[in-house]
Design a protein around this motif. Structure first.
Motif, PDB file in Angstrom:
ATOM      1  N   PRO A  31       0.836  -1.220   0.000  1.00 35.07           N
ATOM      2  CA  PRO A  31       0.000   0.000   0.000  1.00 35.07           C
ATOM      3  C   PRO A  31       0.865   1.262   0.000  1.00 35.07           C
ATOM      4  O   PRO A  31       2.005   1.225   0.462  1.00 35.07           O
ATOM      5  CB  PRO A  31      -0.789  -0.106   1.307  1.00 35.07           C
ATOM      6  N   PRO A  32       0.297   2.367  -0.493  1.00 36.25           N
ATOM      7  CA  PRO A  32       1.044   3.634  -0.451  1.00 36.25           C
ATOM      8  C   PRO A  32       1.054   4.187   0.975  1.00 36.25           C
ATOM      9  O   PRO A  32       0.270   3.744   1.806  1.00 36.25           O
ATOM     10  CB  PRO A  32       0.222   4.542  -1.374  1.00 36.25           C
ATOM     11  N   PRO A  33       1.911   5.174   1.263  1.00 32.42           N
ATOM     12  CA  PRO A  33       1.882   5.778   2.611  1.00 32.42           C
ATOM     13  C   PRO A  33       0.581   6.559   2.816  1.00 32.42           C
ATOM     14  O   PRO A  33       0.000   7.056   1.848  1.00 32.42           O
ATOM     15  CB  PRO A  33       3.089   6.726   2.611  1.00 32.42           C
ATOM     16  N   PHE A  34       0.131   6.652   4.059  1.00 30.65           N
ATOM     17  CA  PHE A  34      -1.123   7.356   4.344  1.00 30.65           C
ATOM     18  C   PHE A  34      -0.873   8.803   4.767  1.00 30.65           C
ATOM     19  O   PHE A  34      -1.760   9.463   5.301  1.00 30.65           O
ATOM     20  CB  PHE A  34      -1.946   6.574   5.368  1.00 30.65           C
ATOM     21  N   GLU A  35       0.343   9.249   4.546  1.00 35.48           N
ATOM     22  CA  GLU A  35       0.657  10.676   4.686  1.00 35.48           C
ATOM     23  C   GLU A  35       1.750  10.967   3.681  1.00 35.48           C
ATOM     24  O   GLU A  35       2.687  10.179   3.514  1.00 35.48           O
ATOM     25  CB  GLU A  35       1.155  10.993   6.098  1.00 35.48           C
ATOM     26  N   ARG A  36       1.601  12.115   3.020  1.00 35.62           N
ATOM     27  CA  ARG A  36       2.629  12.471   2.042  1.00 35.62           C
ATOM     28  C   ARG A  36       3.954  12.703   2.776  1.00 35.62           C
ATOM     29  O   ARG A  36       3.987  13.427   3.781  1.00 35.62           O
ATOM     30  CB  ARG A  36       2.189  13.745   1.325  1.00 35.62           C
ATOM     31  N   PRO A  37       5.040  12.085   2.289  1.00 36.86           N
ATOM     32  CA  PRO A  37       6.315  12.274   2.985  1.00 36.86           C
ATOM     33  C   PRO A  37       6.777  13.736   2.940  1.00 36.86           C
ATOM     34  O   PRO A  37       6.330  14.500   2.096  1.00 36.86           O
ATOM     35  CB  PRO A  37       7.298  11.393   2.202  1.00 36.86           C
ATOM     36  N   TYR A  38       7.662  14.084   3.854  1.00 35.43           N
ATOM     37  CA  TYR A  38       8.240  15.444   3.875  1.00 35.43           C
ATOM     38  C   TYR A  38       9.711  15.294   4.244  1.00 35.43           C
ATOM     39  O   TYR A  38      10.114  14.234   4.763  1.00 35.43           O
ATOM     40  CB  TYR A  38       7.472  16.343   4.858  1.00 35.43           C
ATOM     41  N   PRO A  39      10.524  16.320   3.977  1.00 33.87           N
ATOM     42  CA  PRO A  39      11.965  16.172   4.221  1.00 33.87           C
ATOM     43  C   PRO A  39      12.255  15.782   5.673  1.00 33.87           C
ATOM     44  O   PRO A  39      11.645  16.340   6.594  1.00 33.87           O
ATOM     45  CB  PRO A  39      12.532  17.570   3.903  1.00 33.87           C
ATOM     46  N   LYS A  40      13.165  14.839   5.857  1.00 36.18           N
ATOM     47  CA  LYS A  40      13.482  14.310   7.204  1.00 36.18           C
ATOM     48  C   LYS A  40      13.962  15.400   8.158  1.00 36.18           C
ATOM     49  O   LYS A  40      13.733  15.334   9.351  1.00 36.18           O
ATOM     50  CB  LYS A  40      14.562  13.228   7.099  1.00 36.18           C
ATOM     51  N   ASP A  41      14.683  16.411   7.576  1.00 37.02           N
ATOM     52  CA  ASP A  41      15.260  17.442   8.444  1.00 37.02           C
ATOM     53  C   ASP A  41      14.306  18.638   8.635  1.00 37.02           C
ATOM     54  O   ASP A  41      14.681  19.647   9.220  1.00 37.02           O
ATOM     55  CB  ASP A  41      16.602  17.921   7.867  1.00 37.02           C
ATOM     56  N   ALA A  42      13.055  18.526   8.149  1.00 36.14           N
ATOM     57  CA  ALA A  42      12.108  19.654   8.277  1.00 36.14           C
ATOM     58  C   ALA A  42      11.809  19.934   9.745  1.00 36.14           C
ATOM     59  O   ALA A  42      11.706  19.005  10.550  1.00 36.14           O
ATOM     60  CB  ALA A  42      10.818  19.332   7.538  1.00 36.14           C
ATOM     61  N   ILE A  43      11.703  21.225  10.079  1.00 38.26           N
ATOM     62  CA  ILE A  43      11.343  21.584  11.461  1.00 38.26           C
ATOM     63  C   ILE A  43       9.825  21.695  11.520  1.00 38.26           C
ATOM     64  O   ILE A  43       9.220  22.464  10.765  1.00 38.26           O
ATOM     65  CB  ILE A  43      12.014  22.916  11.866  1.00 38.26           C
ATOM     66  N   LEU A  44       9.229  20.904  12.395  1.00 38.78           N
ATOM     67  CA  LEU A  44       7.764  20.918  12.495  1.00 38.78           C
ATOM     68  C   LEU A  44       7.333  21.814  13.662  1.00 38.78           C
ATOM     69  O   LEU A  44       8.039  21.932  14.664  1.00 38.78           O
ATOM     70  CB  LEU A  44       7.231  19.504  12.696  1.00 38.78           C
ATOM     71  N   THR A 106     -10.365  11.012  13.194  1.00 39.37           N
ATOM     72  CA  THR A 106     -11.584  11.524  13.843  1.00 39.37           C
ATOM     73  C   THR A 106     -12.755  11.541  12.863  1.00 39.37           C
ATOM     74  O   THR A 106     -13.890  11.768  13.264  1.00 39.37           O
ATOM     75  CB  THR A 106     -11.344  12.956  14.375  1.00 39.37           C
ATOM     76  N   VAL A 107     -12.498  11.348  11.572  1.00 42.89           N
ATOM     77  CA  VAL A 107     -13.576  11.251  10.568  1.00 42.89           C
ATOM     78  C   VAL A 107     -13.496   9.877   9.902  1.00 42.89           C
ATOM     79  O   VAL A 107     -12.402   9.322   9.774  1.00 42.89           O
ATOM     80  CB  VAL A 107     -13.445  12.338   9.472  1.00 42.89           C
ATOM     81  N   PRO A 108     -14.623   9.316   9.487  1.00 49.02           N
ATOM     82  CA  PRO A 108     -14.570   8.014   8.814  1.00 49.02           C
ATOM     83  C   PRO A 108     -14.008   8.142   7.403  1.00 49.02           C
ATOM     84  O   PRO A 108     -14.014   9.221   6.817  1.00 49.02           O
ATOM     85  CB  PRO A 108     -16.035   7.577   8.756  1.00 49.02           C
ATOM     86  N   SER A 109     -13.520   7.034   6.869  1.00 45.95           N
ATOM     87  CA  SER A 109     -13.052   7.018   5.485  1.00 45.95           C
ATOM     88  C   SER A 109     -13.181   5.594   4.974  1.00 45.95           C
ATOM     89  O   SER A 109     -12.907   4.635   5.703  1.00 45.95           O
ATOM     90  CB  SER A 109     -11.591   7.458   5.431  1.00 45.95           C
ATOM     91  N   SER A 110     -13.594   5.486   3.734  1.00 44.24           N
ATOM     92  CA  SER A 110     -13.843   4.173   3.175  1.00 44.24           C
ATOM     93  C   SER A 110     -12.555   3.331   3.165  1.00 44.24           C
ATOM     94  O   SER A 110     -11.526   3.778   2.658  1.00 44.24           O
ATOM     95  CB  SER A 110     -14.436   4.404   1.790  1.00 44.24           C
ATOM     96  N   GLY A 111     -12.635   2.171   3.787  1.00 45.27           N
ATOM     97  CA  GLY A 111     -11.468   1.277   3.892  1.00 45.27           C
ATOM     98  C   GLY A 111     -10.353   1.839   4.754  1.00 45.27           C
ATOM     99  O   GLY A 111      -9.225   1.362   4.694  1.00 45.27           O
ATOM    100  N   ALA A 112     -10.651   2.883   5.528  1.00 45.53           N
ATOM    101  CA  ALA A 112      -9.648   3.557   6.382  1.00 45.53           C
ATOM    102  C   ALA A 112      -8.458   4.054   5.569  1.00 45.53           C
ATOM    103  O   ALA A 112      -7.341   4.125   6.063  1.00 45.53           O
ATOM    104  CB  ALA A 112      -9.192   2.622   7.518  1.00 45.53           C
ATOM    105  N   LYS A 113      -8.737   4.408   4.306  1.00 49.25           N
ATOM    106  CA  LYS A 113      -7.623   4.796   3.431  1.00 49.25           C
ATOM    107  C   LYS A 113      -7.294   6.283   3.534  1.00 49.25           C
ATOM    108  O   LYS A 113      -6.208   6.707   3.160  1.00 49.25           O
ATOM    109  CB  LYS A 113      -7.950   4.436   1.955  1.00 49.25           C
ATOM    110  N   SER A 114      -8.241   7.107   3.946  1.00 50.27           N
ATOM    111  CA  SER A 114      -7.963   8.518   4.230  1.00 50.27           C
ATOM    112  C   SER A 114      -7.163   9.207   3.112  1.00 50.27           C
ATOM    113  O   SER A 114      -6.003   9.545   3.286  1.00 50.27           O
ATOM    114  CB  SER A 114      -7.156   8.557   5.525  1.00 50.27           C
TER     115      SER A 114
END
Ligand SMILES: Cc1cc2nc3c(=O)[nH]c(=O)nc-3n(C[C@H](O)[C@H](O)[C@H](O)COP(=O)(O)O)c2cc1C
Length: 353
Positions: A31-44, A106-114
């Motif tokens: 399966p693909p990731p369920f969040e788009r990746p971002y640079p490892k060194d990014a400051i959140l 917190t919201v539903p999504s078909s197949g929990a794929k979000s």
């Protein structure tokens, strides 16, 4: 057009195998990731965590009864707690499935794929620089992406010139990453994604109302230009809905707009108001038929309920007031817009006639 309706339908059992191809899941593709990746060194940037929320205790029935699309926002800043609350209520991540095949939010999504990402254009949030951000739901944090020049003008123009969108302190942009759902559901995915998106939309309306903020779903936006602004490729990820959010001003009651007490109205009084009223680019035609007054703006026509012989309640034009001269001719027409609760002089005799 009728062909396009099909995507809202499902299949009978006997058609399913014919119409629905083998999925990548069935082909054992990971399966693909369920969040788009971002640079490892990014400051959140930290958000307020849900267990620390002090806001949002409004009873559900009040939320449901007060919810409406709100298109006028004050200059107030949003707080980080308010923004955190809205992000949590719309895309908060509760857990990753152990199987690795989806996420619970917190919201539903078909197949929990979000299949969504949340981008924010921030104009006025306490403690945050203006610019483009993305919600990193896996850690409930924000990723700063870039500054945006001339935000108010740019965002307003890209929303088919709906200027109020650019004036909001925060504008939500939800993107779809369709493959997350297609991976399992192939051609069925698109109906499910549309339903999933509706859930986000309603969740934001409800979350806003719970903390006395206003929002309005915006389906009219320039697809390619908005995608370019958000640095998306428009194929594998693209914007699907826009939502400005902000504090809304105290609403003007229709009764505050009216000057005269309520009275019975005669047909002959109503027919005196018939005419075409013009000021600047506004043209309102007042028509009288079947004992009732109607306002016509372009192709749109709406009936008015008389409050008295010169003051009327409507919906699109929330209220209309005619001011007559001593000889009974219409001297001025003033309207109360339902869109943003502003009062507007749309006709003045000396200027227009
Ligand atoms: C998917 C969707 C797209 C919409 N697009 C726009 C829009 O582009 N501009 C706008 O002013 N309102 C837009 N609206 C708001 C609707 O006009 C509004 O929900 C409807 O008139 C009902 O009013 P209410 O939300 O106040 O009950 C949209 C609503 C939805 C659900």
């Amino acid at each position: 057009m009728k062909e396009n309706r099909k995507f809202l339908q499902f299949f009978d059992n006997e058609d399913y195998e014919k119409e629905v191809p083998e999925s990548d899941e069935q082909k054992k593709i990971p399966p693909p990731p369920f969040e788009r990746p971002y640079p490892k060194d990014a400051i959140l940037i930290d958000l307020v965590s849900p267990e620390d929320f002090k806001i949002g205790k409004t009873p559900l029935l009040n939320i449901v009864n007060n919810r409406k699309s709100r298109r006028k926002y004050t200059d107030d800043l949003l707080t980080l707690e308010e923004l955190s609350f809205l992000l949590w209520c719309t895309q908060g991540l509760k857990k990753e499935l152990k199987s690795g095949l989806g996420v619970r939010r917190t919201v539903p999504s078909s197949g929990a794929k979000s299949p969504f990402e949340t981008y924010l254009v921030i104009n006025r949030v306490k403690g945050l620089d203006p610019g483009l951000y993305r919600y990193i739901s896996f850690s409930h944090k924000l990723l700063f992406i870039k500054e945006i020049k001339d935000v108010e003008k740019t965002i307003g123009e890209l929303s088919y010139n709906q200027k109020f969108v650019g004036k909001a302190p925060v504008i939500f942009y939800w993107t779809a990453v369709p493959y997350r759902t297609e991976w399992r559901y192939t051609v069925l995915a698109h109906k499910f994604i549309a339903i999933d998106l509706g859930l986000l939309c309603q969740s934001l309306y409800m979350a806003c109302e719970a903390i006395k903020l206003g929002t309005c779903a915006i389906g009219y936006y320039e697809q390619n230009k908005v995608d370019k602004l958000l640095e998306l490729d428009t194929k594998d990820e693209f914007v699907v809905l826009v939502h400005p959010v902000g504090k809304y001003p105290k609403e003007k009651k229709v009764t505050e707009f009216f000057k005269n007490p309520q009275a019975k109205v005669k047909s002959e009084d109503l027919s005196k108001l018939v005419g075409t009223y013009t000021k600047d680019k506004s043209v309102v035609e007042i028509i009288f038929k079947e004992d009732q007054l109607f306002a016509k703006i372009g192709d749109y026509e709406e009936p008015f309920t008389p409050y008295n012989e010169t003051e009327f309640e409507g919906e699109y034009l929330k209220a209309v007031r005619f001011i007559l001269s001593s000889d009974g001719k219409v001297e001025k027409v003033i309207i109360l817009n339902s869109h943003d609760d502003t009062t507007e002089l749309i006709y003045q005799e000396s200027e227009s006639s």
